[in-house]
Scaffold this motif. Structure first.
Motif, PDB file in Angstrom:
ATOM      1  N   LEU A  71       0.832  -1.202   0.000  1.00  0.00           N
ATOM      2  CA  LEU A  71       0.000   0.000   0.000  1.00  0.00           C
ATOM      3  C   LEU A  71       0.863   1.247   0.000  1.00  0.00           C
ATOM      4  CD1 LEU A  71      -2.475  -1.352   2.638  1.00  0.00           C
ATOM      5  CD2 LEU A  71      -3.115  -0.772   0.292  1.00  0.00           C
ATOM      6  N   PHE A  72       0.373   2.281  -0.662  1.00  0.00           N
ATOM      7  CA  PHE A  72       1.160   3.496  -0.853  1.00  0.00           C
ATOM      8  C   PHE A  72       0.265   4.723  -0.708  1.00  0.00           C
ATOM      9  CE2 PHE A  72       4.740   1.215  -2.760  1.00  0.00           C
ATOM     10  CZ  PHE A  72       4.122   0.057  -3.204  1.00  0.00           C
ATOM     11  N   TRP A  73       0.899   5.834  -0.344  1.00  0.00           N
ATOM     12  CA  TRP A  73       0.261   7.143  -0.416  1.00  0.00           C
ATOM     13  C   TRP A  73       1.135   8.075  -1.245  1.00  0.00           C
ATOM     14  CZ3 TRP A  73      -4.420   8.947   0.597  1.00  0.00           C
ATOM     15  CH2 TRP A  73      -5.245   8.242   1.488  1.00  0.00           C
ATOM     16  N   TYR A  74       0.448   8.824  -2.110  1.00  0.00           N
ATOM     17  CA  TYR A  74       1.102   9.835  -2.938  1.00  0.00           C
ATOM     18  C   TYR A  74       0.388  11.164  -2.746  1.00  0.00           C
ATOM     19  CZ  TYR A  74       3.684   6.302  -5.602  1.00  0.00           C
ATOM     20  OH  TYR A  74       4.524   5.290  -5.980  1.00  0.00           O
ATOM     21  N   VAL A  75       1.117  12.247  -2.990  1.00  0.00           N
ATOM     22  CA  VAL A  75       0.541  13.582  -2.940  1.00  0.00           C
ATOM     23  C   VAL A  75       0.800  14.280  -4.276  1.00  0.00           C
ATOM     24  CG1 VAL A  75       2.635  14.573  -1.874  1.00  0.00           C
ATOM     25  CG2 VAL A  75       0.453  15.783  -1.683  1.00  0.00           C
ATOM     26  N   GLN A  76      -0.190  15.052  -4.691  1.00  0.00           N
ATOM     27  CA  GLN A  76      -0.049  15.808  -5.939  1.00  0.00           C
ATOM     28  C   GLN A  76      -0.368  17.274  -5.662  1.00  0.00           C
ATOM     29  OE1 GLN A  76      -2.800  14.931  -9.195  1.00  0.00           O
ATOM     30  NE2 GLN A  76      -1.168  15.240 -10.684  1.00  0.00           N
ATOM     31  N   TYR A  77       0.650  18.107  -5.782  1.00  0.00           N
ATOM     32  CA  TYR A  77       0.446  19.540  -5.654  1.00  0.00           C
ATOM     33  C   TYR A  77       0.002  20.106  -6.997  1.00  0.00           C
ATOM     34  CZ  TYR A  77       2.815  18.831  -1.244  1.00  0.00           C
ATOM     35  OH  TYR A  77       3.150  18.373   0.012  1.00  0.00           O
ATOM     36  N   PRO A  78      -0.619  21.260  -7.017  1.00  0.00           N
ATOM     37  CA  PRO A  78      -1.133  21.831  -8.276  1.00  0.00           C
ATOM     38  C   PRO A  78      -0.074  21.892  -9.370  1.00  0.00           C
ATOM     39  CG  PRO A  78      -1.953  23.071  -6.412  1.00  0.00           C
ATOM     40  CD  PRO A  78      -0.946  22.099  -5.857  1.00  0.00           C
ATOM     41  N   VAL A 126       3.495   3.300   9.736  1.00  0.00           N
ATOM     42  CA  VAL A 126       4.637   3.676   8.899  1.00  0.00           C
ATOM     43  C   VAL A 126       4.735   5.191   8.838  1.00  0.00           C
ATOM     44  CG1 VAL A 126       4.642   1.589   7.527  1.00  0.00           C
ATOM     45  CG2 VAL A 126       3.232   3.490   6.816  1.00  0.00           C
ATOM     46  N   LYS A 127       5.942   5.666   8.863  1.00  0.00           N
ATOM     47  CA  LYS A 127       6.184   7.114   8.805  1.00  0.00           C
ATOM     48  C   LYS A 127       6.764   7.472   7.458  1.00  0.00           C
ATOM     49  CE  LYS A 127       6.823   7.576  13.776  1.00  0.00           C
ATOM     50  NZ  LYS A 127       5.521   8.252  13.984  1.00  0.00           N
ATOM     51  N   GLY A 128       6.373   8.659   6.973  1.00  0.00           N
ATOM     52  CA  GLY A 128       6.816   9.064   5.660  1.00  0.00           C
ATOM     53  C   GLY A 128       7.306  10.491   5.629  1.00  0.00           C
ATOM     54  N   ALA A 150       0.962   6.634   8.331  1.00  0.00           N
ATOM     55  CA  ALA A 150      -0.234   5.886   7.966  1.00  0.00           C
ATOM     56  C   ALA A 150      -0.262   4.603   8.775  1.00  0.00           C
ATOM     57  CB  ALA A 150      -0.258   5.577   6.473  1.00  0.00           C
ATOM     58  N   GLU A 151      -1.471   4.184   9.086  1.00  0.00           N
ATOM     59  CA  GLU A 151      -1.636   2.973   9.893  1.00  0.00           C
ATOM     60  C   GLU A 151      -2.323   1.891   9.082  1.00  0.00           C
ATOM     61  OE1 GLU A 151      -3.590   3.532  13.598  1.00  0.00           O
ATOM     62  OE2 GLU A 151      -2.994   1.561  14.347  1.00  0.00           O
ATOM     63  N   PHE A 152      -1.655   0.773   8.962  1.00  0.00           N
ATOM     64  CA  PHE A 152      -2.222  -0.391   8.277  1.00  0.00           C
ATOM     65  C   PHE A 152      -3.066  -1.171   9.274  1.00  0.00           C
ATOM     66  CE2 PHE A 152      -2.759  -3.825   5.470  1.00  0.00           C
ATOM     67  CZ  PHE A 152      -2.446  -5.011   6.104  1.00  0.00           C
ATOM     68  N   SER A 199      -7.844  -1.201   6.065  1.00  0.00           N
ATOM     69  CA  SER A 199      -7.683   0.242   5.886  1.00  0.00           C
ATOM     70  C   SER A 199      -6.220   0.640   5.960  1.00  0.00           C
ATOM     71  CB  SER A 199      -8.483   1.003   6.941  1.00  0.00           C
ATOM     72  OG  SER A 199      -7.945   0.772   8.235  1.00  0.00           O
ATOM     73  N   PHE A 200      -5.950   1.800   5.412  1.00  0.00           N
ATOM     74  CA  PHE A 200      -4.591   2.359   5.401  1.00  0.00           C
ATOM     75  C   PHE A 200      -4.740   3.876   5.387  1.00  0.00           C
ATOM     76  CE2 PHE A 200      -0.178   2.130   5.229  1.00  0.00           C
ATOM     77  CZ  PHE A 200       0.377   2.805   4.152  1.00  0.00           C
ATOM     78  N   HIS A 201      -5.215   4.416   6.511  1.00  0.00           N
ATOM     79  CA  HIS A 201      -5.510   5.842   6.598  1.00  0.00           C
ATOM     80  C   HIS A 201      -4.238   6.665   6.774  1.00  0.00           C
ATOM     81  CE1 HIS A 201      -9.485   4.434   6.679  1.00  0.00           C
ATOM     82  NE2 HIS A 201      -9.695   4.386   7.986  1.00  0.00           N
ATOM     83  N   LEU A 202      -4.207   7.783   6.093  1.00  0.00           N
ATOM     84  CA  LEU A 202      -3.078   8.724   6.178  1.00  0.00           C
ATOM     85  C   LEU A 202      -3.361   9.735   7.291  1.00  0.00           C
ATOM     86  CD1 LEU A 202      -0.412   9.705   4.726  1.00  0.00           C
ATOM     87  CD2 LEU A 202      -1.909  11.284   3.472  1.00  0.00           C
ATOM     88  N   LYS A 203      -2.338  10.021   8.093  1.00  0.00           N
ATOM     89  CA  LYS A 203      -2.554  10.916   9.240  1.00  0.00           C
ATOM     90  C   LYS A 203      -1.376  11.878   9.390  1.00  0.00           C
ATOM     91  CE  LYS A 203      -5.239   7.447  11.741  1.00  0.00           C
ATOM     92  NZ  LYS A 203      -5.438   6.706  13.013  1.00  0.00           N
ATOM     93  N   LYS A 204      -1.692  12.984  10.050  1.00  0.00           N
ATOM     94  CA  LYS A 204      -0.657  13.938  10.440  1.00  0.00           C
ATOM     95  C   LYS A 204      -1.141  14.620  11.707  1.00  0.00           C
ATOM     96  CE  LYS A 204       2.378  17.548   8.687  1.00  0.00           C
ATOM     97  NZ  LYS A 204       2.765  18.402   7.537  1.00  0.00           N
TER      98      LYS A 204
END
Lengths: 111, 114
Positions: free
Chosen positions: A33-40, A57-59, A65-67, A73-78
């Motif tokens: 599982l992965f998280w990506y971000v896209q800025y404008p 996992v920390k990025g 994000a917590e698996f 689920s694999f929710h992204l958090k800050k």
């Protein structure tokens, strides 16, 4: 068949508050599982991944994000959002050797 | 991580014309992927480009519309043929890194078809 789902099109939070961007997956076995971000007007930037091991996992940029296998689920958090975190966030999974993306969630952090 | 350069970064094209997008990687990679991101949408895989063989297309994408070249291990092109306004999208090149398949992306090529 959809492999990852992001149930929220839009998430709004105030600067300094914690943020969560949700993702659930539907692949069998042990998912990558992965998280990506896209800025404008930019391409996608890799944030973090879960392959195996510790469920938390920390990025990059303070994101984590917590698996959760039981909830698939694999929710992204800050812990504390910044205005500069405002962007489009994609959850992704490796399926059949290819990376499949969720629909994306637009995060807006207001000052 | 790999450095991926795409050209053009953006273009405005006329209906019925074709445009070739280039993707250059600073290291040798076996597989390269081409994605499309339509306005306000997620990424959809168009095809996988392997050096020395024909590209593998996903359902809904055909070689006549999206011919791909992969002449060596650091370069690939995607052509969008006979364009229509529905082809207006961001086209992204990506390559896998490491043994877990995570992808690194170019900055994308934003096409607007009038």
């Amino acid at each position: 068949a959809q492999s990852v789902a992001q149930p929220e099109d839009q998430v709004n939070v105030a600067e300094g508050n914690p943020l969560t961007v949700k993702c659930t997956y539907s692949v069998s076995g042990n998912p990558y599982l992965f998280w990506y971000v896209q800025y404008p007007n930019r391409g996608l930037q890799f944030l973090l991944k879960y392959i195996t091991g510790d469920n938390l996992v920390k990025g990059s940029y303070g994101f984590e994000a917590e698996f959760n296998k039981s909830q698939t689920s694999f929710h992204l958090k800050k812990p504390s959002a910044l205005v500069s975190d405002s962007a489009l966030y994609f959850c992704a999974v490796i399926r059949g050797g290819d990376m499949r993306f969720g629909a994306g969630t637009r995060l807006t952090v207001k000052p | 991580s790999a450095v991926i350069s795409q050209k053009p970064s953006r273009d405005i094209c006329q209906r019925g014309t074709s445009l070739t997008i280039q993707c250059q990687v600073d290291s040798q990679v076996t597989m390269m992927f081409w994605y499309r991101q339509q306005p306000g949408q997620s990424l959809t895989l168009i095809a996988t480009a392997n050096q020395g063989s024909e590209a593998t297309y996903e359902s809904g994408f055909v070689i006549d519309k999206f011919p791909i070249s992969r002449p060596n291990l650091t370069f690939s092109t995607l052509t969008v043929s006979n364009m229509s306004p529905e082809d207006s999208s961001i086209y992204l090149c990506s390559v896998p890194q490491g043994d877990t398949g995570e992808l690194f992306f170019g900055e994308g090529s934003r096409l607007t078809v009038l």
